[in-house]
Design a protein around this motif. Structure first.
Motif, PDB file in Angstrom:
ATOM      1  N   ALA A 116      30.090 -29.880   8.010  1.00  0.00           N
ATOM      2  CA  ALA A 116      28.852 -30.293   8.683  1.00  0.00           C
ATOM      3  C   ALA A 116      29.144 -31.313   9.784  1.00  0.00           C
ATOM      4  O   ALA A 116      28.531 -31.275  10.863  1.00  0.00           O
ATOM      5  N   GLU A 117      30.069 -32.234   9.518  1.00  0.00           N
ATOM      6  CA  GLU A 117      30.427 -33.229  10.534  1.00  0.00           C
ATOM      7  C   GLU A 117      31.163 -32.581  11.706  1.00  0.00           C
ATOM      8  O   GLU A 117      30.959 -32.968  12.865  1.00  0.00           O
ATOM      9  N   LEU A 118      31.993 -31.605  11.417  1.00  0.00           N
ATOM     10  CA  LEU A 118      32.661 -30.880  12.500  1.00  0.00           C
ATOM     11  C   LEU A 118      31.640 -30.156  13.372  1.00  0.00           C
ATOM     12  O   LEU A 118      31.748 -30.150  14.608  1.00  0.00           O
ATOM     13  N   LYS A 119      30.651 -29.556  12.732  1.00  0.00           N
ATOM     14  CA  LYS A 119      29.598 -28.897  13.499  1.00  0.00           C
ATOM     15  C   LYS A 119      28.835 -29.897  14.355  1.00  0.00           C
ATOM     16  O   LYS A 119      28.577 -29.641  15.547  1.00  0.00           O
ATOM     17  N   LYS A 120      28.471 -31.018  13.768  1.00  0.00           N
ATOM     18  CA  LYS A 120      27.745 -32.062  14.490  1.00  0.00           C
ATOM     19  C   LYS A 120      28.533 -32.521  15.709  1.00  0.00           C
ATOM     20  O   LYS A 120      27.976 -32.828  16.765  1.00  0.00           O
TER      21      LYS A 120
END
Length: 354
Positions: free
Chosen positions: A150-154
């Motif tokens: 999720a952080e990579l996507k963000k």
């Protein structure tokens, strides 16, 4: 890229000793097909060429195979040209009939399939190894040990452009420092796979980062900037461990570091992926030479992939590659898309589509 190959020169030298005993295996079944490709005046000495282009991720494997091929006395003087323009750039040339082999870090896409079909380019698809797409930071970074999907996507989605610019915007516990991003260029299959796996749509990415189809350039950029984060193929981390630090990736089941073991056990998800070569045997003007080269590739790729830093495929996949090659099986079993998290052994027996 050359540094990666040089590191394994000793290993490849030992492999070359045994090449002559395996390079002629499994040629009888397709000898008639290869014989149809004899070209030129039989009384005239020529130097056939094999043209290869495409993925920088696959480059170290293919270049190592080329060295083994050239080490055989009977192949002395044969020219094998290997260039790097990224997976997408490689397919552009391949589907236009300009190259014999396309190195690819993702399966051929629907649009590329249509271009190949329009131009009469019939291809064989050979999975050759597994890769772990690696998230790397600078060794001076002492605050980040893992990162969630999720952080990579963000961090990488298009909406992040011009907005997510500091480490603490990704995770509040991280410091208020600028974040400098490095990643694959948009001609790269690594770019396609990463955006599909992380953002959820192929080619969907912020653009305010330093892109390159050359993974060595990404390594160099990250190694010089304490605030850097980037992604590239696992072999380039293996080659440059003293310059880089890995981030474990958490997909909701715990943070996992990329390794041979975590890829083999399907734990490093969703950033494990198969690597390929695509071969245009039927249209090649140097069919006999190309057939010998592909036979050698299938024979030796497991050991070479392991030496270079990738994960070898099971013997069953190698055997299927033999069967497909000997039968002249053309097309792809991936339906024109990446198939995130699919197991290669489940896909190979399927009927190919051209």
């Amino acid at each position: 890229m050359n540094a990666t190959v040089k590191k394994f020169a000793t290993v490849l030298g030992m492999l070359a000793v045994t090449v002559s005993t395996t390079a002629t295996a499994n040629t009888t079944a397709h000898s008639q097909l290869l014989a149809q490709g004899a070209v030129g005046d039989p009384g005239k000495v020529t130097t056939p060429a094999i043209k290869i282009d495409g993925s920088s991720t696959v480059y170290p494997i293919t270049q190592a195979i080329v060295k083994l091929f050239e080490a055989e006395p009977r192949n002395k003087g044969q020219q094998v040209e290997v260039k790097v323009s990224g997976t997408t750039g490689g397919f552009e040339k391949f589907c236009a009939g300009k190259t014999d082999i396309s190195n690819a870090s993702r399966p051929i896409l629907l649009a590329e399939m249509e271009t190949c079909k329009k131009n009469g380019v019939r291809y064989m698809e050979f999975p050759i190894a597994f890769d772990a797409l690696t998230i790397a930071i600078n060794p001076q970074n002492d605050w980040a040990k893992d990162i969630t999907v999720a952080e990579l996507k963000k961090l990488w989605e298009p909406a992040a452009q011009g907005k997510i610019l500091r480490w603490n915007q990704v995770r509040a516990a991280w410091p208020d420092r600028p974040i400098k991003l490095f990643g694959a260029g948009d001609k790269s299959g690594t770019f396609d796979y990463f955006t599909e796996a992380i953002v959820g749509k192929s080619k969907a990415s912020r653009k305010d980062y330093t892109p390159s189809e050359d993974d060595e350039a990404l390594v160099e950029g990250i190694s010089k900037d304490p605030n850097a984060l980037g992604y590239f193929g696992y072999a380039y981390y293996q080659e440059n461990q003293s310059k880089l630090k890995l981030l474990a990736v958490d997909n909701g089941k715990g943070a996992i570091l990329p390794s041979t073991q975590t890829v083999e056990k399907n734990q490093y998800r969703p950033l494990s992926r198969p690597l390929f070569i695509y071969v245009n045997l039927r249209s090649s003007s140097n069919r006999q030479l190309l057939g010998k080269f592909v036979t050698l590739y299938i024979n030796r790729v497991s050991k070479v992939a392991d030496a270079v830093g990738y994960v070898p495929l099971p013997n069953g996949v190698r055997d299927l590659n033999y069967v497909n090659f000997n039968r002249g099986k053309t097309g792809t079993v991936f339906s024109g898309k990446a198939r995130i998290d699919s197991k290669i052994s489940d896909l190979l027996p399927k009927k190919p589509v051209y």
